[in-house]
Design a protein around this motif. Structure first.
Motif, short mmCIF file in Angstrom:
data_model
loop_
_atom_site.label_atom_id
_atom_site.label_comp_id
_atom_site.label_asym_id
_atom_site.label_seq_id
_atom_site.Cartn_x
_atom_site.Cartn_y
_atom_site.Cartn_z
N HIS A 25 0.89 -1.21 0.05
CA HIS A 25 0.09 -0.08 0.08
C HIS A 25 0.92 1.03 0.04
N GLU A 26 0.26 2.35 -0.21
CA GLU A 26 1.01 3.58 -0.28
C GLU A 26 1.71 4.04 1.14
N GLY A 27 2.80 4.59 1.11
CA GLY A 27 3.60 4.83 2.21
C GLY A 27 4.58 3.72 2.72
N GLY A 28 4.66 2.72 1.70
CA GLY A 28 5.59 1.42 2.11
C GLY A 28 4.79 0.71 3.09
N ILE A 29 3.50 0.53 3.25
CA ILE A 29 2.95 -0.43 4.40
C ILE A 29 2.57 -1.65 3.47
N LEU A 30 2.95 -2.88 4.14
CA LEU A 30 2.82 -4.00 3.39
C LEU A 30 1.68 -4.65 4.33
N GLU A 31 0.52 -5.12 3.71
CA GLU A 31 -0.55 -5.92 4.44
C GLU A 31 -0.48 -7.42 4.24
N VAL A 32 -0.51 -7.96 5.27
CA VAL A 32 -0.36 -9.50 5.27
C VAL A 32 -1.68 -9.91 6.03
N VAL A 33 -2.33 -10.68 5.10
CA VAL A 33 -3.78 -11.11 5.40
C VAL A 33 -3.63 -12.63 5.45
N LEU A 34 -4.16 -13.28 6.75
CA LEU A 34 -4.50 -14.89 6.82
C LEU A 34 -5.88 -14.80 6.23
N GLN A 35 -5.82 -15.99 5.01
CA GLN A 35 -6.88 -16.09 4.56
C GLN A 35 -7.35 -17.73 4.28
N ASN A 36 -8.53 -18.00 5.09
CA ASN A 36 -9.06 -19.22 4.80
C ASN A 36 -10.28 -19.08 5.77
N ASP A 37 -11.05 -18.55 5.04
CA ASP A 37 -12.34 -18.16 6.01
C ASP A 37 -13.23 -19.41 6.22
N ARG A 38 -13.08 -20.32 5.20
CA ARG A 38 -13.94 -21.74 5.63
C ARG A 38 -13.39 -22.01 7.04
N THR A 39 -12.16 -22.07 7.46
CA THR A 39 -11.98 -22.63 8.69
C THR A 39 -11.35 -21.54 9.64
N LEU A 40 -11.89 -20.30 9.54
CA LEU A 40 -11.37 -19.28 10.39
C LEU A 40 -10.05 -19.03 10.28
N ASN A 41 -9.51 -19.27 9.07
CA ASN A 41 -8.12 -19.00 8.83
C ASN A 41 -7.09 -19.71 9.67
N SER A 42 -7.45 -21.00 9.75
CA SER A 42 -6.84 -21.97 10.49
C SER A 42 -5.30 -21.85 9.70
N VAL A 43 -4.37 -22.80 10.45
CA VAL A 43 -3.00 -22.74 10.06
C VAL A 43 -2.77 -24.26 9.70
N ASN A 44 -2.56 -24.46 8.29
CA ASN A 44 -2.23 -25.86 7.85
C ASN A 44 -0.67 -25.93 7.91
N ALA A 45 0.03 -26.96 7.30
CA ALA A 45 1.40 -27.25 7.39
C ALA A 45 1.99 -26.43 6.50
N ALA A 46 1.27 -26.04 5.18
CA ALA A 46 1.77 -25.19 4.28
C ALA A 46 1.79 -23.40 4.92
N THR A 47 0.73 -23.22 5.51
CA THR A 47 0.63 -21.77 5.96
C THR A 47 1.59 -21.63 7.47
N HIS A 48 1.59 -22.66 8.09
CA HIS A 48 2.62 -22.53 8.95
C HIS A 48 4.14 -22.42 8.47
N ARG A 49 4.50 -23.04 7.59
CA ARG A 49 5.57 -22.85 6.98
C ARG A 49 5.80 -21.26 6.30
N ALA A 50 4.75 -20.78 5.64
CA ALA A 50 4.65 -19.57 5.12
C ALA A 50 4.71 -18.42 6.16
N LEU A 51 4.08 -18.76 7.54
CA LEU A 51 4.34 -17.80 8.58
C LEU A 51 5.55 -17.74 9.18
N THR A 52 6.38 -18.64 8.97
CA THR A 52 7.72 -18.79 9.53
C THR A 52 8.68 -17.97 8.69
N VAL A 53 8.65 -18.08 7.20
CA VAL A 53 9.74 -17.56 6.17
C VAL A 53 9.36 -16.34 5.77
#
Length: 278
Positions: A25-53
């Motif tokens: 976004h403008e001003g150098g702001i990076l928005e990070v959104v957890l997205q999996n509304d079907r399961t209230l943005n639960s964290v599976n193996a792939a997302t856990h890895r993504a949240l790490t790196v």
């Protein structure tokens, strides 16, 4: 040697971080959104890895002045999904992999030089809760529900809990909520110091964005170096965190986690062992 610095285009490429949507976004702001509304943005193996790196990559990326992280839809995150928990309890290789990721997730957020703002609404559990509370400024909606569910699952409260809860809300409050699993509303979280700010639900995003814009507009060296110095309190608690994480993952090899997971799936009270082996 030149270190690789990912571009903003690489950071925000679709699918670069499974379960996360990144937008500049403008001003150098990076928005990070957890997205999996079907399961209230639960964290599976792939997302856990993504949240790490992702935090390591954000730290290295040029042009990012501040990060705002939030959850899509009805909540911030419902925590680790049952399939990931079951895999950890039954497969040593998976357990070791997730232990390393859980360790790196916490340290990568702490060591990310860019300031981070979290906007917390609805349920906030597990790895999502870790990121939300490790953020430099945490803004919670009044009706947010923060929950460290480790004891309910039958394992020690590892992840981020031991490294930051006592600093935020004091040892007695930390022990009460982490040992009983009692959830904390956004309003109560602000009262005990667990989050930076609490606002009415309808004002959450506006307030979080206001804070993000303020941080992004500040002196990068002043803001980032202040964060670095203050986060030495968390680095000093590293041995406590490492012990808690080791004990949590040791618990995944025992019987209580299997009973805890079964009881969650069956929506009943758990029937844990009568005593601990030590």
């Amino acid at each position: 040697m030149t270190l690789h610095s990912p571009s903003v285009t690489q950071l925000t490429a679709p699918g670069a971080y499974p379960g996360l949507h990144l937008q500049m976004h403008e001003g150098g702001i990076l928005e990070v959104v957890l997205q999996n509304d079907r399961t209230l943005n639960s964290v599976n193996a792939a997302t856990h890895r993504a949240l790490t790196v992702v935090w390591r990559d954000i730290d290295a990326a040029e042009g990012v002045r501040c990060v705002l992280i939030r959850g899509e839809g009805r909540g911030f995150s419902s925590g680790g999904d049952f399939e990931l928990i079951e895999e950890m309890a039954s497969d040593f290789t998976a357990l070791a992999r997730v232990w390393r990721e859980a360790r790196d997730l916490v340290y990568n957020v702490i060591n990310c030089g860019k300031p981070v703002v979290s906007a917390i609404h609805g349920p906030c559990v597990g790895a999502g809760l870790a990121v939300a509370l490790l953020a430099d400024v945490s803004v919670a909606a009044k009706t947010a529900r923060l929950l460290d569910g480790h004891v309910r699952l039958g394992v020690a409260a590892g992840d981020h809990a031991a490294i930051i809860w006592p600093l935020l809300c004091g040892l007695n409050k930390a022990k009460y909520h982490l040992m009983t699993g009692e959830p904390v509303s956004g309003e109560e979280a602000e009262r005990i110091g667990l989050v930076s700010l609490c606002v009415p639900d309808e004002e959450l995003l506006d307030r979080a964005w206001k804070v993000a814009r303020q941080l992004a507009a500040g002196s990068p060296t002043a803001v980032r170096w202040t964060k670095y110095a203050l986060n030495n309190w968390l680095r000093a608690a590293g041995p406590t965190f490492d012990a808690s994480l080791a004990l949590e993952f040791l618990g995944f090899t025992g019987p209580d986690v299997r009973e805890g997971l079964a009881s969650l799936r069956e929506k009943r009270q758990p029937n844990f062992a009568e005593d601990a082996p030590i």
